[in-house]
Motif scaffolding. Sequence first.
Motif: not given
Length: 379
Positions: A87-106
Amino acid sequence: MARISDLNERVNELARQAAGGGANRPYMQLLGLTIERTSRRLAAVQAGSPDITDLCELLTDVSAVQSTLRKHALAQPSYAPGRIFEALGRVRRKTTPDEVFDIAPAELCAAGGFDRAMISSVRGSMWAPRLLFLSDGQDSGFNRELSDYISDLQIPLASPMLEAEIVRRRLPALVQDAQYEPRTFRPLMAASRTQEYVVAPIVVGGAVIGLLHADAYLSQRPLATADRDSLRTFAEGVGLIYERAVLESRLAEQRERLAETFRAAERILDGPAQAPVHLPGPAIRAAVAIPDVEPAVLLAAEVTEPSVREGLSQLTGREREVLALLASGATNAQVADQLTVAESTVKSHVKHILHKMGAPNRASAIARYVRAENNERRV
C-alpha cells in the motif's frame, strides 16, 4: 435436527468466505475434510431414527469444524507487513503532498483490514479532520452526515485529550470502549458511533503534521495491538513519503525560479547586443570618470553593528532553531507548524532574538545570522 442442519449450512458459508480470503492451504484442506465428514454424519442421522451414539458423533464432528475454523482465524494475522508495504508503494506513486494525504485513508483500509479511516492535519495546537474514507461508500445517509460533520471540524489539542498526548509523545494508541473513554473527543465519538479505534501520528521533519484514525465499524471485529502496530508502520511510511513529496515540490519550484532568472538574464544581455552603440566623446568620458575610493572609506560607510558571534552565543537552542527557520524563508505560522507550538510562542522567541542580537528587525537578525554561518563555513 433443524438447528444442526442450519449450523452445517453456516459452517459451509464460513468455509467459502475463508477460501475467498486467501486462507492457508493446510487449514483449508483440514476444514474441507471435516465439513465433508460432518455432512455424511448429518445425512446418516436424518435417514433414520437418531440415537445417542449418532448424536454424540455428530457433536464431535461439529466441534471439530469449530476447532478448524478457530485455527484458520488464528492463522490469518491482522498485521500483514507485506500488505502495508504494498500500500505504501502505491502511495509513493503520488507526486504532490495533497495527493499523498488524499489516497492514504483508502490504502490504509485496504491494507490493514479497516472499515473506516480518517486523516487529519495538525497545525500548532489544532487538530482538523481532512478526509474520511468509508469502505462501504458515501451513499448512506449516515456516511454523508458523518463526512459533512467532520468537514469543518477544528479540535483544540488540549490536555487531557488522548490525541494531544499522541501528538506530544509521537506514539500510536489503541482505544477500546471509545464511547466511555473520557479522554476522547466526545462529539466525534457520538457522531461516528465508533466503539474502538487505533490512531497514529504522521511525523515529518521531527514534527507531527497529521493523524491517522481507523476502526472496524462495519465488521465489528475487535481491534488488537497488531492493528495499532500496522497503523504505526503505515503512518511512518506516509510521513516519509509526504516529506519527500514536499521536498520534490520545493525543488521543482526552485528550478523554475532559477530557470526564469536565467531567462531574464539572457534577455538583459541580449538587449544591448541588439541596440546601436553610441560611444561618448573624450570630454564626456573625462567628466564621468569614477574616482578611486580607498577601501577604508568603504568600510567606514558600513553601519557599525554589535558582534554577531557574541549575539548568537546568547541565543538558546530553541531560539537558534527559530532563527534558522526564519532564515530559510518560513513565516511565523510555518515556524509554529514545524515546531508544533503556538504562533504567539514564535513571536515571543523572535522578540528575544532581536533583543539579544541587538537587531532592529528580523531582516537584520537574519542577515547577521546568514553572515555568521557563511563565515563559519569558510573557517
